[in-house]
Design a protein around this motif. Structure first.
Motif, PDB file in Angstrom:
ATOM      1  N   SER A 164       0.848  -1.183   0.000  1.00 45.85           N
ATOM      2  CA  SER A 164       0.000   0.000   0.000  1.00 45.85           C
ATOM      3  C   SER A 164       0.890   1.241   0.000  1.00 45.85           C
ATOM      4  CB  SER A 164      -0.895   0.023   1.241  1.00 45.85           C
ATOM      5  OG  SER A 164      -0.122   0.270   2.405  1.00 45.85           O
ATOM      6  N   SER A 165       0.319   2.362  -0.366  1.00 42.76           N
ATOM      7  CA  SER A 165       1.074   3.615  -0.352  1.00 42.76           C
ATOM      8  C   SER A 165       1.494   3.992   1.062  1.00 42.76           C
ATOM      9  CB  SER A 165       0.251   4.739  -0.981  1.00 42.76           C
ATOM     10  OG  SER A 165      -0.094   4.417  -2.314  1.00 42.76           O
ATOM     11  N   ASP A 166       0.647   3.710   2.041  1.00 46.48           N
ATOM     12  CA  ASP A 166       1.013   3.965   3.436  1.00 46.48           C
ATOM     13  C   ASP A 166       2.258   3.172   3.826  1.00 46.48           C
ATOM     14  OD1 ASP A 166      -0.788   5.772   5.048  1.00 46.48           O
ATOM     15  OD2 ASP A 166      -2.317   4.509   4.142  1.00 46.48           O
ATOM     16  N   GLU A 167       2.278   1.894   3.487  1.00 47.18           N
ATOM     17  CA  GLU A 167       3.433   1.051   3.803  1.00 47.18           C
ATOM     18  C   GLU A 167       4.686   1.551   3.107  1.00 47.18           C
ATOM     19  OE1 GLU A 167       1.129  -3.243   4.381  1.00 47.18           O
ATOM     20  OE2 GLU A 167       1.753  -2.590   2.378  1.00 47.18           O
ATOM     21  N   SER A 169       5.325   4.623   2.085  1.00 45.38           N
ATOM     22  CA  SER A 169       5.770   5.919   2.606  1.00 45.38           C
ATOM     23  C   SER A 169       6.527   5.757   3.915  1.00 45.38           C
ATOM     24  CB  SER A 169       4.588   6.867   2.778  1.00 45.38           C
ATOM     25  OG  SER A 169       3.692   6.404   3.765  1.00 45.38           O
ATOM     26  N   GLY A 187      -3.886   5.309  -2.775  1.00 41.95           N
ATOM     27  CA  GLY A 187      -3.517   4.349  -1.747  1.00 41.95           C
ATOM     28  C   GLY A 187      -2.957   3.045  -2.246  1.00 41.95           C
ATOM     29  N   PRO A 225      -3.078  12.390   1.688  1.00 40.92           N
ATOM     30  CA  PRO A 225      -1.977  13.027   2.417  1.00 40.92           C
ATOM     31  C   PRO A 225      -1.279  14.157   1.663  1.00 40.92           C
ATOM     32  CG  PRO A 225      -1.939  10.693   2.857  1.00 40.92           C
ATOM     33  CD  PRO A 225      -3.006  10.901   1.804  1.00 40.92           C
ATOM     34  N   HIS A 244      -8.431  10.072   3.457  1.00 38.03           N
ATOM     35  CA  HIS A 244      -7.483   9.301   4.267  1.00 38.03           C
ATOM     36  C   HIS A 244      -7.659   9.713   5.736  1.00 38.03           C
ATOM     37  CE1 HIS A 244      -3.514   8.219   5.931  1.00 38.03           C
ATOM     38  NE2 HIS A 244      -3.408   7.362   4.929  1.00 38.03           N
TER      39      HIS A 244
END
Length: 271
Positions: A164-167, A169, A187, A225, A244
């Motif tokens: 995922s994009s969170d992971e 980043s 995401g 974000p 988000h």
């Protein structure tokens, strides 16, 4: 909030619905705002070449903040007004080397800009084999890694279809130094690297200064974000219901989702 003197809106996930269209209701209120003399600024992670199709739908001819603040674009004149914080080849090479270790299997692309939305002298998007575009592969010129990082870029895009994009980043910020910033606007396995301090807030502040509008009379809408700094800078920051979690927490107000004309629901208070 008093009637805003400047309106700024993210595009994807905010102004557009899930079919990447601006509904009749949203178009109508955006047009009413612009016709009343209140500038409407598109503030997007999109590069300039992806802006005209959105602007035309609502009849917008003013400024657009593009590439998360790296580029200020005059829509009506089809002219790049300003470029901030280019990533130079040495920086790109260092970032790529660090990210390859932190995110094994990722792919890279570089976004560049010329003097207009589409400048025939510039290869706008250069991608390496293995880069995956979440919006569909096929755009950009496939090139060797040396070409991707060999010229100044307004941003570096990094993809990984298994994260995922969170992971991504979190992994990227753990290894990159303070010369760059990491954000994302989708995401599903894509992060964007820019020079330090380049955000939509920077670009919007430049527009506000040019138009002599204070931050406190500006309203901004966003969902991801890459909108955080802009929503915090504006006098009134509005998150979409589909935003988000970090954006929902930072906003002054939460409106309806982009599928239910969330931007229009707020703007119709005044226009």
């Amino acid at each position: 909030m008093e009637k805003p003197q400047l309106i700024a809106s993210d595009v994807d996930g905010t102004l557009l619905d899930t079919f990447e269209r601006m509904t009749e209701r949203t178009v109508a209120v955006v047009r009413r705002a612009a016709e009343s003399g209140v500038p409407v600024v598109l503030a997007s992670g999109r590069p300039p070449r992806w802006i005209p199709s959105v602007a035309q739908a609502a009849g917008l001819t003013g400024y657009a903040v593009c590439a998360n603040g790296a580029v200020l674009y005059d829509i009506g004149a089809d002219r790049i007004v300003d470029v901030n914080g280019l990533l130079e080849p040495m920086v790109l090479a260092s970032v790529v080397a660090d990210l390859e270790k932190a995110i094994p299997g990722c792919g890279f692309a570089a976004e560049r800009v010329g003097s207009s939305a589409i400048d025939s002298r510039v290869r706008n998007l250069v991608v390496e084999r293995g880069y995956h575009n979440p919006w569909g592969d096929g755009e950009g010129i496939e090139s060797a890694r040396a070409e991707v990082i060999g010229h100044p870029a307004i941003k570096l895009l990094v993809s990984h279809d298994g994260m995922s994009s969170d992971e991504m980043s979190v992994a990227a910020r753990a290894v990159l130094d303070s010369s760059v910033d990491v954000t994302f606007s989708a995401g599903f396995g894509l992060i964007e690297v820019a020079a330090r301090g380049i955000t939509k807030a920077l670009g919007l502040a430049e527009v506000a200064e040019r138009l002599s509008v204070p931050a406190e009379r500006t309203i901004a809408f966003g969902d991801m974000p890459n909108d955080l700094e802009m929503l915090r800078w504006a006098g009134h920051g509005v998150a979409m219901a589909n935003a988000h979690p970090a954006v929902l927490a930072a906003a002054d107000e939460v409106t309806g989702p982009n599928t239910e004309d969330g931007v229009a629901q707020v703007l119709e208070r005044w226009f």
